[in-house]
Design an enzyme around this catalytic site. Structure first.
Site, PDB file in Angstrom:
ATOM      1  NE  ARG A  75      -2.907  -0.699   3.342  1.00 37.56           N
ATOM      2  CZ  ARG A  75      -3.873  -0.465   4.215  1.00 37.56           C
ATOM      3  NH1 ARG A  75      -5.127  -0.559   3.860  1.00 37.56           N
ATOM      4  NH2 ARG A  75      -3.595  -0.135   5.452  1.00 37.56           N
ATOM      5  CG  ASP A  76       3.754   4.481   0.946  1.00 37.13           C
ATOM      6  OD1 ASP A  76       3.415   5.155  -0.055  1.00 37.13           O
ATOM      7  OD2 ASP A  76       4.451   4.943   1.870  1.00 37.13           O
ATOM      8  CB  ILE A  77       4.832   0.085  -4.121  1.00 41.83           C
ATOM      9  CG1 ILE A  77       4.604  -1.199  -3.320  1.00 41.83           C
ATOM     10  CG2 ILE A  77       5.933  -0.085  -5.161  1.00 41.83           C
ATOM     11  CD1 ILE A  77       4.115  -2.367  -4.140  1.00 41.83           C
ATOM     12  CB  THR A  96       3.170   7.997  -1.958  1.00 40.39           C
ATOM     13  OG1 THR A  96       3.731   7.617  -0.698  1.00 40.39           O
ATOM     14  CG2 THR A  96       3.816   9.276  -2.442  1.00 40.39           C
TER      15      THR A  96
END
Length: 181
Positions: free
Chosen positions: A80-82, A121
């Site tokens: 969920r934040d690659i 992001t």
């Protein structure tokens, strides 16, 4: 040699993810301790991250990232934040190895197959994912794939696919996060 990641508050979710996820393309967790008001995670020391590095021959690195993400998803996690800053580089016997890091926003979907939040992001987040009220494991994992595609584009061009989208804040939360944190 180790790195120490200092976070404010409890990092139990990140710690649990790192303990469960053991793979050559995921940063290794060694130990953690909590000393108010911070949590200290002792992790594998890496040399840099993708946001600070230009990669020349992409194919072996793309394959490493795909293998790492397939493993993460096979364990019922969504990162969920690659983004480039969350992909670390480490030289191992003369070869560069890429490693996913920063599992602070990750979610394991084995017990609860849905989530009330869309996290990430903005520049690397699937725009359709941001509008969803309930997110299931398959949707969160497909959003990870979208984010990884944005990282691949960044690796080849050193630009984001949509550079005109400047987010007001780096990390944003769209839904009630009481069950997430």
């Amino acid at each position: 040699d180790v790195a120490v990641k200092i976070t404010v508050g409890d990092s139990a979710k990140e710690k649990e993810a790192l303990i469960e996820l053991e793979h050559p393309n995921i940063v290794k967790y060694f130990h953690s301790y909590y000393e108010r008001p911070a949590t200290y995670l002792v992790l594998e020391l890496c040399d840099s991250d993708l946001s600070k590095t230009t990669v020349r021959c992409l194919q072996p690195y793309l394959l490493q990232l795909c293998k790492g993400l397939v493993y993460i998803h096979s364990c019922n996690f969504a990162h969920r934040d690659i983004k480039p800053a969350n992909i670390l580089l480490k030289k191992v016997r003369g070869e560069v190895q890429l490693k996913f890091s920063d599992f602070g926003l990750s979610k394991q979907y084995s017990e609860d197959p849905t989530s009330n939040t869309s996290l990430g992001t903005r520049l690397y987040m699937d725009p359709e994912f941001a509008d969803e009220k309930k997110v299931n494991v398959h949707r969160a994992q497909s959003a990870d794939v979208y984010s990884l595609g944005c990282v691949f584009y960044f690796m080849s061009t050193q630009k984001h696919p949509e550079p005109k989208q400047k987010p007001p804040v780096d990390i944003f939360m769209l839904r009630n996060v009481k069950d997430e944190i």
